[in-house]
Scaffold this motif. Structure first.
Motif, mmCIF file in Angstrom:
data_model
loop_
_atom_site.group_PDB
_atom_site.id
_atom_site.type_symbol
_atom_site.label_atom_id
_atom_site.label_comp_id
_atom_site.label_asym_id
_atom_site.label_seq_id
_atom_site.Cartn_x
_atom_site.Cartn_y
_atom_site.Cartn_z
ATOM 1 N N ARG A 1 -24.126 -0.795 -43.157
ATOM 2 C CA ARG A 1 -24.674 -0.687 -44.513
ATOM 3 C C ARG A 1 -25.216 -2.034 -45.003
ATOM 4 N N ARG A 2 -24.695 -3.110 -44.460
ATOM 5 C CA ARG A 2 -25.100 -4.441 -44.916
ATOM 6 C C ARG A 2 -26.517 -4.784 -44.484
ATOM 7 N N LEU A 3 -26.978 -4.188 -43.391
ATOM 8 C CA LEU A 3 -28.275 -4.559 -42.821
ATOM 9 C C LEU A 3 -29.398 -4.089 -43.732
ATOM 10 N N GLY A 4 -30.370 -4.961 -43.937
ATOM 11 C CA GLY A 4 -31.472 -4.616 -44.823
ATOM 12 C C GLY A 4 -31.077 -4.586 -46.277
ATOM 13 N N GLY A 5 -30.058 -5.352 -46.619
ATOM 14 C CA GLY A 5 -29.563 -5.338 -47.997
ATOM 15 C C GLY A 5 -30.437 -6.125 -48.937
ATOM 16 N N THR A 6 -29.874 -6.451 -50.083
ATOM 17 C CA THR A 6 -30.669 -7.049 -51.158
ATOM 18 C C THR A 6 -31.002 -8.518 -50.910
ATOM 19 N N VAL A 7 -30.153 -9.237 -50.197
ATOM 20 C CA VAL A 7 -30.348 -10.686 -50.058
ATOM 21 C C VAL A 7 -30.053 -11.123 -48.629
ATOM 22 N N ASN A 8 -31.003 -11.770 -47.983
ATOM 23 C CA ASN A 8 -30.802 -12.481 -46.724
ATOM 24 C C ASN A 8 -30.087 -11.657 -45.659
ATOM 25 N N ALA A 9 -30.380 -10.399 -45.556
ATOM 26 C CA ALA A 9 -29.798 -9.561 -44.510
ATOM 27 C C ALA A 9 -30.940 -8.975 -43.699
ATOM 28 N N ALA A 10 -31.063 -9.420 -42.454
ATOM 29 C CA ALA A 10 -32.219 -9.057 -41.641
ATOM 30 C C ALA A 10 -32.208 -7.574 -41.285
ATOM 31 N N THR A 11 -33.393 -7.048 -41.094
ATOM 32 C CA THR A 11 -33.548 -5.668 -40.640
ATOM 33 C C THR A 11 -34.129 -5.606 -39.236
ATOM 34 N N ARG A 12 -34.557 -6.757 -38.702
ATOM 35 C CA ARG A 12 -35.084 -6.826 -37.357
ATOM 36 C C ARG A 12 -34.619 -8.136 -36.723
ATOM 37 N N ALA A 13 -34.617 -8.170 -35.388
ATOM 38 C CA ALA A 13 -34.265 -9.386 -34.665
ATOM 39 C C ALA A 13 -35.392 -10.392 -34.833
ATOM 40 N N SER A 14 -35.116 -11.484 -35.533
ATOM 41 C CA SER A 14 -36.161 -12.434 -35.895
ATOM 42 C C SER A 14 -35.570 -13.830 -35.931
ATOM 43 N N TRP A 15 -36.491 -14.819 -36.004
ATOM 44 C CA TRP A 15 -36.030 -16.191 -36.132
ATOM 45 C C TRP A 15 -37.000 -16.965 -37.018
ATOM 46 N N GLY A 16 -36.563 -18.149 -37.469
ATOM 47 C CA GLY A 16 -37.425 -18.956 -38.316
ATOM 48 C C GLY A 16 -36.783 -20.286 -38.641
ATOM 49 N N PHE A 17 -37.621 -21.235 -39.030
ATOM 50 C CA PHE A 17 -37.159 -22.554 -39.439
ATOM 51 C C PHE A 17 -36.830 -22.528 -40.934
ATOM 52 N N GLU A 18 -35.597 -22.886 -41.275
ATOM 53 C CA GLU A 18 -35.161 -22.923 -42.675
ATOM 54 C C GLU A 18 -35.474 -21.601 -43.388
ATOM 55 N N ASP A 19 -35.199 -20.488 -42.713
ATOM 56 C CA ASP A 19 -35.528 -19.167 -43.266
ATOM 57 C C ASP A 19 -34.293 -18.287 -43.205
ATOM 58 N N ASP B 1 -33.943 -15.289 -44.174
ATOM 59 C CA ASP B 1 -34.215 -13.883 -43.872
ATOM 60 C C ASP B 1 -34.155 -13.613 -42.370
ATOM 61 N N ALA B 2 -34.064 -14.654 -41.573
ATOM 62 C CA ALA B 2 -34.069 -14.511 -40.121
ATOM 63 C C ALA B 2 -32.655 -14.293 -39.590
ATOM 64 N N CYS B 3 -32.549 -13.532 -38.504
ATOM 65 C CA CYS B 3 -31.252 -13.401 -37.826
ATOM 66 C C CYS B 3 -30.817 -14.736 -37.231
ATOM 67 N N VAL B 4 -31.798 -15.457 -36.649
ATOM 68 C CA VAL B 4 -31.526 -16.761 -36.047
ATOM 69 C C VAL B 4 -32.322 -17.800 -36.826
ATOM 70 N N ARG B 5 -31.619 -18.591 -37.597
ATOM 71 C CA ARG B 5 -32.241 -19.614 -38.450
ATOM 72 C C ARG B 5 -32.070 -20.978 -37.799
ATOM 73 N N ILE B 6 -33.109 -21.787 -37.864
ATOM 74 C CA ILE B 6 -33.027 -23.159 -37.382
ATOM 75 C C ILE B 6 -32.963 -24.069 -38.601
ATOM 76 N N PRO B 7 -31.779 -24.558 -38.963
ATOM 77 C CA PRO B 7 -31.678 -25.439 -40.132
ATOM 78 C C PRO B 7 -32.407 -26.757 -39.885
ATOM 79 N N ASP B 8 -32.906 -27.334 -40.943
ATOM 80 C CA ASP B 8 -33.560 -28.630 -40.848
ATOM 81 C C ASP B 8 -32.518 -29.685 -40.486
ATOM 82 N N SER B 9 -32.775 -30.453 -39.423
ATOM 83 C CA SER B 9 -31.807 -31.454 -38.985
ATOM 84 C C SER B 9 -32.502 -32.467 -38.090
ATOM 85 N N ASP B 10 -31.815 -33.565 -37.835
ATOM 86 C CA ASP B 10 -32.329 -34.547 -36.888
ATOM 87 C C ASP B 10 -32.050 -34.044 -35.466
ATOM 88 N N PRO B 11 -32.678 -34.647 -34.447
ATOM 89 C CA PRO B 11 -32.504 -34.152 -33.070
ATOM 90 C C PRO B 11 -31.053 -34.129 -32.612
#
Length: 448
Positions: free
Chosen positions: A314-332, A334-344
């Motif tokens: 029930r949590r999937l595709g919810g109101t806030v930051n719950a992905a509905t598809r397998a996705s990724w992104g930088f500082e995002d 909404d993505a299942c796999v998020r890449i936080p901003d950081s140094d190497p």
């Protein structure tokens, strides 16, 4: 160096000196649905176990369903004579229990590291994955984040009620991120944090989340994956106990309110070599892209782990930051796999899909297998959400579909263990079918 038994014996004796009123110690381990099972031992008997006496519990205790029942899974449970299996004490985990009325201790036990580990025990599954990565020169550093809700201690017709604001006495029904909510609930939150620290858990940031009575606790980054998962598991146990002591009810249920955000388990993972170099940051971050691709490829097949029950879906595709598809992104978020901003040095992934009530050992094992698979396959990932908001691949959103997707996935069967995959999938299938064996009042309203 001290022998394992000498180290354990010293730990038990130190505990007895520091807590002379504690007569019993709960020896506990996490089963497949993520509940603790175990035995309450007199502390003097624990000394004998620490010194080398056998510690045995039924093997099939690991197979318990969400309601504690046993399911027929292959020959387990009903055709195997319900055998005992050896367990061992986990060093460093003997701590006081401060949320019960009588002085008590607790200590983790496990089958990993014994002569015949239980192949489907969650901690053993993770231990095997970590051992394989170590042999490859890969050393994960892990940090969990857990969201949970506080409710009023009393249910109403079986339904949770908003936690009462300690200052006003009113229901905390205003979803927000205001810092004042941390102050208003500071007594119970401070008790939860201190109790966790007393358990040896590295608690860092506390956040008031968007849902009413919803909070998030972050743990420190840990270079021992087993210990990081231990922290997550033990925190859930101690937090529930502290909440009851303080007059509340705490729950890591994935979606307690349809109209408010669900609770997730976010896991940060970075990978290092023996020299301390961040493997994901090498070669212009190409390994990071490969690791992301592996995670996304296996994600649709790991849904019974990330969403372990009917409510979690029930949590999937919810109101806030719950992905509905397998996705990724930088500082995002909404993505299942998020890449936080950081140094190497600190480059990492944040896996955000799992629900807060998922089994932390299995969630981490599944994430690591995805990263491992990606580094081996060396494929490019799909476009990140930063480039294409419609990027993503579908994953199952119902348990039986998810189980079918997991059970025949060859990479998971190889890297998590075929026996574990078969046992886990059947446990989830049987739990789901058992859940359906009750007619809700709504069915009568609709169809009578």
């Amino acid at each position: 160096m001290k022998s394992p038994s000498a180290t354990l014996l010293a730990e038990v004796r130190t505990f007895r000196q520091n807590h002379p009123d504690a007569r019993y110690v709960d020896l506990i381990a996490l089963d497949i649905p993520g509940h603790f099972y175990g035995k309450r031992y007199p502390v003097e008997m624990l000394e004998k176990v620490a010194a080398g006496s056998p510690l045995k519990l039924p093997q099939n205790a690991v197979l318990l369903g969400a309601q504690g029942g046993l399911f027929k899974i292959g020959d387990y449970c009903f055709n195997d004579g319900d055998p005992d299996a050896n367990r061992r004490l986990v060093p460093g985990t003997l701590k006081p229990v401060t949320w019960e009325s009588q002085p008590l201790g607790q200590m983790l036990i496990t089958s990993d590291g014994t002569e015949a580990p239980i192949e489907f025990e969650p901690r053993e599954v993770l231990a095997k994955v970590l051992e394989r990565l170590q042999h490859q020169g890969i050393h994960p550093v892990v940090a969990f984040e857990l969201e949970f809700y506080l409710f009023d201690k009393q249910l109403e017709n079986g339904l949770p009620q908003f936690a009462r604001d300690p200052l006003s006495g009113d229901a905390d029904d205003q979803p927000n991120l205001h810092i004042e909510r941390l102050s208003r609930f500071s007594d119970v939150l401070d008790d939860m944090a201190q109790t966790a620290k007393d358990q040896g858990i590295d608690i860092t940031v506390i956040t008031a989340e968007i849902g009413p009575g919803q909070f998030e606790i972050n743990f420190g980054h840990c270079d021992d994956g087993l210990r990081a998962a231990d922290w997550a598991a033990l925190f859930c146990r101690s937090t529930r106990g502290v909440a009851l002591k303080q007059g509340y009810r705490a729950s890591f249920m994935a979606k307690p309110y349809l109209q408010f955000p669900g609770s997730g388990m976010h896991v940060h993972v970075s990978l290092y070599d023996a020299a301390g170099n961040n493997l994901l940051a090498a070669h212009q971050q190409q390994p990071l892209r490969h690791a992301v691709a592996g995670c996304l490829e296996l994600l649709p097949h790991c849904m019974p782990i990330f969403s372990p029950n009917h409510n979690a879906f029930r949590r999937l595709g919810g109101t806030v930051n719950a992905a509905t598809r397998a996705s990724w992104g930088f500082e995002d978020r909404d993505a299942c796999v998020r890449i936080p901003d950081s140094d190497p040095r600190n480059l990492r992934i944040e896996h955000r899909l799992a629900s807060a009530d998922a089994n932390p050992y299995l969630v981490l094992a599944a994430i690591l297998v995805g990263l491992e698979h990606g580094l081996e396959a060396k494929r490019e990932p799909i476009a990140p959400l930063n480039e294409d908001r419609n990027s993503g691949t579908d994953f199952p959103v119902e348990m039986l579909d998810a189980v079918r997707a997991m059970q025949q996935q060859p990479v998971l069967r190889d890297k998590l263990g075929a026996e574990f995959v078969d046992v886990y999938c059947e446990n989830k299938r049987q739990d789901h079918l058992a859940f359906q064996q009750e007619i809700h009042a709504r069915e009568y309203r609709w169809f009578l």
